[in-house]
Design a protein around this motif. Structure first.
Motif, PDB file in Angstrom:
ATOM      1  N   ALA A  77      21.757  36.069  47.199  1.00  0.00           N
ATOM      2  CA  ALA A  77      22.484  36.201  48.452  1.00  0.00           C
ATOM      3  C   ALA A  77      22.627  37.671  48.814  1.00  0.00           C
ATOM      4  N   GLN A  78      22.391  37.968  50.081  1.00  0.00           N
ATOM      5  CA  GLN A  78      22.504  39.337  50.579  1.00  0.00           C
ATOM      6  C   GLN A  78      23.491  39.354  51.744  1.00  0.00           C
ATOM      7  N   MET A  79      24.677  39.889  51.498  1.00  0.00           N
ATOM      8  CA  MET A  79      25.726  39.941  52.503  1.00  0.00           C
ATOM      9  C   MET A  79      25.337  40.895  53.633  1.00  0.00           C
ATOM     10  N   GLY A  80      25.585  40.468  54.854  1.00  0.00           N
ATOM     11  CA  GLY A  80      25.368  41.323  56.014  1.00  0.00           C
ATOM     12  C   GLY A  80      23.963  41.297  56.581  1.00  0.00           C
ATOM     13  N   GLU A  81      23.044  40.617  55.934  1.00  0.00           N
ATOM     14  CA  GLU A  81      21.665  40.551  56.425  1.00  0.00           C
ATOM     15  C   GLU A  81      21.548  39.453  57.477  1.00  0.00           C
ATOM     16  N   GLU A  82      21.091  39.798  58.678  1.00  0.00           N
ATOM     17  CA  GLU A  82      21.047  38.847  59.788  1.00  0.00           C
ATOM     18  C   GLU A  82      19.650  38.364  60.145  1.00  0.00           C
ATOM     19  N   THR A  83      18.636  38.813  59.451  1.00  0.00           N
ATOM     20  CA  THR A  83      17.276  38.382  59.795  1.00  0.00           C
ATOM     21  C   THR A  83      16.670  37.565  58.658  1.00  0.00           C
ATOM     22  N   LEU A  84      15.667  36.770  59.014  1.00  0.00           N
ATOM     23  CA  LEU A  84      14.939  35.987  58.016  1.00  0.00           C
ATOM     24  C   LEU A  84      13.791  36.789  57.409  1.00  0.00           C
ATOM     25  N   GLU A  85      13.542  37.959  57.945  1.00  0.00           N
ATOM     26  CA  GLU A  85      12.455  38.786  57.434  1.00  0.00           C
ATOM     27  C   GLU A  85      12.809  39.263  56.027  1.00  0.00           C
ATOM     28  N   TRP A  86      11.892  39.016  55.118  1.00  0.00           N
ATOM     29  CA  TRP A  86      12.140  39.334  53.725  1.00  0.00           C
ATOM     30  C   TRP A  86      10.812  39.596  53.052  1.00  0.00           C
ATOM     31  N   ASN A  87      10.709  40.663  52.319  1.00  0.00           N
ATOM     32  CA  ASN A  87       9.465  41.071  51.689  1.00  0.00           C
ATOM     33  C   ASN A  87       9.602  40.946  50.169  1.00  0.00           C
ATOM     34  N   GLU A  88       8.992  39.920  49.603  1.00  0.00           N
ATOM     35  CA  GLU A  88       9.081  39.682  48.153  1.00  0.00           C
ATOM     36  C   GLU A  88       8.521  40.854  47.362  1.00  0.00           C
ATOM     37  N   ASN A  89       7.463  41.496  47.864  1.00  0.00           N
ATOM     38  CA  ASN A  89       6.885  42.626  47.139  1.00  0.00           C
ATOM     39  C   ASN A  89       7.872  43.778  47.031  1.00  0.00           C
ATOM     40  N   GLU A  90       8.725  43.908  48.039  1.00  0.00           N
ATOM     41  CA  GLU A  90       9.705  44.978  48.040  1.00  0.00           C
ATOM     42  C   GLU A  90      10.892  44.669  47.128  1.00  0.00           C
ATOM     43  N   HIS A  91      11.294  43.403  47.056  1.00  0.00           N
ATOM     44  CA  HIS A  91      12.534  43.069  46.373  1.00  0.00           C
ATOM     45  C   HIS A  91      12.371  42.430  44.991  1.00  0.00           C
ATOM     46  N   GLN A  92      11.313  41.674  44.758  1.00  0.00           N
ATOM     47  CA  GLN A  92      11.039  41.074  43.445  1.00  0.00           C
ATOM     48  C   GLN A  92      12.154  40.151  42.941  1.00  0.00           C
ATOM     49  N   TYR A  93      12.852  39.473  43.840  1.00  0.00           N
ATOM     50  CA  TYR A  93      13.958  38.603  43.430  1.00  0.00           C
ATOM     51  C   TYR A  93      13.479  37.258  42.900  1.00  0.00           C
ATOM     52  N   LEU A  94      12.385  36.753  43.431  1.00  0.00           N
ATOM     53  CA  LEU A  94      11.957  35.405  43.046  1.00  0.00           C
ATOM     54  C   LEU A  94      11.691  35.290  41.552  1.00  0.00           C
ATOM     55  N   GLU A  95      11.019  36.249  40.993  1.00  0.00           N
ATOM     56  CA  GLU A  95      10.720  36.193  39.559  1.00  0.00           C
ATOM     57  C   GLU A  95      11.988  36.268  38.728  1.00  0.00           C
ATOM     58  N   ARG A  96      12.948  37.088  39.152  1.00  0.00           N
ATOM     59  CA  ARG A  96      14.223  37.172  38.427  1.00  0.00           C
ATOM     60  C   ARG A  96      15.008  35.864  38.556  1.00  0.00           C
ATOM     61  N   MET A  97      14.979  35.267  39.746  1.00  0.00           N
ATOM     62  CA  MET A  97      15.668  33.988  39.943  1.00  0.00           C
ATOM     63  C   MET A  97      15.044  32.922  39.058  1.00  0.00           C
ATOM     64  N   LYS A  98      13.713  32.863  39.080  1.00  0.00           N
ATOM     65  CA  LYS A  98      13.010  31.860  38.278  1.00  0.00           C
ATOM     66  C   LYS A  98      13.296  32.072  36.792  1.00  0.00           C
ATOM     67  N   ALA A  99      13.268  33.312  36.334  1.00  0.00           N
ATOM     68  CA  ALA A  99      13.535  33.610  34.921  1.00  0.00           C
ATOM     69  C   ALA A  99      14.958  33.215  34.541  1.00  0.00           C
ATOM     70  N   GLY A 100      15.910  33.458  35.419  1.00  0.00           N
ATOM     71  CA  GLY A 100      17.290  33.074  35.158  1.00  0.00           C
ATOM     72  C   GLY A 100      17.444  31.567  35.025  1.00  0.00           C
ATOM     73  N   CYS A 101      16.741  30.819  35.879  1.00  0.00           N
ATOM     74  CA  CYS A 101      16.808  29.353  35.812  1.00  0.00           C
ATOM     75  C   CYS A 101      16.093  28.826  34.573  1.00  0.00           C
ATOM     76  N   VAL A 102      14.991  29.462  34.182  1.00  0.00           N
ATOM     77  CA  VAL A 102      14.296  29.068  32.952  1.00  0.00           C
ATOM     78  C   VAL A 102      15.198  29.351  31.751  1.00  0.00           C
ATOM     79  N   ASN A 103      15.971  30.407  31.818  1.00  0.00           N
ATOM     80  CA  ASN A 103      16.934  30.698  30.750  1.00  0.00           C
ATOM     81  C   ASN A 103      17.967  29.577  30.629  1.00  0.00           C
ATOM     82  N   LEU A 104      18.370  29.000  31.754  1.00  0.00           N
ATOM     83  CA  LEU A 104      19.315  27.881  31.735  1.00  0.00           C
ATOM     84  C   LEU A 104      18.675  26.593  31.221  1.00  0.00           C
TER      85      LEU A 104
END
Length: 179
Positions: A77-104
Motif C-alpha cells: 500500500a502506498q499512501m497518497g498515490e492517486e494514479t494507477l501508473e506503477w513501474n515494477e522495474n522501479e519498485h520491485q515490490y512484487l517479488e518481495r510480496m511473493k517471498a513474504g507470502c511464500v514465507n507464510l
C-alpha cells in the motif's frame, strides 16, 4: 467525484494498493480454503533492521482465497498515490510480496499465477472509516474510507448502515397517530 469533494471530507486520502493473483485449484499445492496473514507486530518481533525498513514501506503479508480457484496475495500500500501508473522495474515490490507470502505458506513457491498476475487499484482511505449518519443532514448515511479493507469490512459496515437507516425511517418518517 470523490468523497473528499462530495462530502468535504479532508480526512480522505488515496491509497494505491497492489495485489498478486495466484491459481488455487489444488494442482500444484493443497488448495487453500482459509485466510492466512501475519500482523506487522508479529512480523516485527524477530525482524532484522532491513526487514523493518521494508515493512515501513507499506508491505504486509496475507493470503486470501477469493473464489473457488483464485488466491489474493498481498500486499503493498502506498499512501497518497492517486494514479494507477506503477513501474515494477522501479519498485520491485512484487517479488518481495511473493517471498513474504511464500514465507507464510512455503508451498506457494510452486504456485501458478493468473494471466493478470498483479492488480493495482486506488482505495479511498481514512484513518477511521466513515460509517453512519451524517452530522448535518440525518437523511444521509456514509459508508466509505475503508482503504484496502473494504471487501473485508463491507458486510459488517453494510449491516450497521442498514440498522441506522431502518431506525431513522421507523422513528422519523413513519406517521404517528394520536388516537
Amino acid at each position: 467525484m470523490t468523497s473528499r469533494e462530495l462530502c468535504g471530507d479532508e480526512k480522505m486520502k488515496p491509497l494505491r494498493g497492489i495485489l498478486i493473483h495466484a491459481k488455487n485449484d489444488g494442482k500444484r499445492f493443497r488448495k487453500i480454503e482459509s485466510c492466512i496473514s501475519i500482523s506487522q507486530r508479529d512480523a516485527d518481533a524477530n525482524a532484522t533492521a532491513e526487514e523493518k525498513r521494508k515493512a515501513d514501506e507499506g508491505r504486509f503479508e496475507f493470503i486470501v482465497p477469493r473464489n473457488d480457484d483464485i488466491l489474493i496475495l498481498g500486499g503493498y500500500a502506498q499512501m497518497g498515490e492517486e494514479t494507477l501508473e506503477w513501474n515494477e522495474n522501479e519498485h520491485q515490490y512484487l517479488e518481495r510480496m511473493k517471498a513474504g507470502c511464500v514465507n507464510l505458506y512455503p508451498d506457494l513457491a510452486k504456485a501458478e499465477f493468473t494471466d493478470y498476475y498483479y492488480r493495482v487499484g486506488i482505495r479511498p482511505f481514512r484513518d477511521e472509516p466513515r460509517v453512519g449518519q451524517d452530522d448535518k443532514n440525518p437523511k444521509i448515511f456514509h459508508n466509505y474510507g475503508h482503504g484496502g479493507s473494504g471487501y473485508t469490512l463491507s458486510y459488517g459496515c453494510a449491516l450497521d448502515i442498514r440498522k441506522g437507516v431502518k431506525e431513522y425511517f421507523e422513528n422519523e418518517i413513519r406517521p404517528r397517530s394520536n388516537l
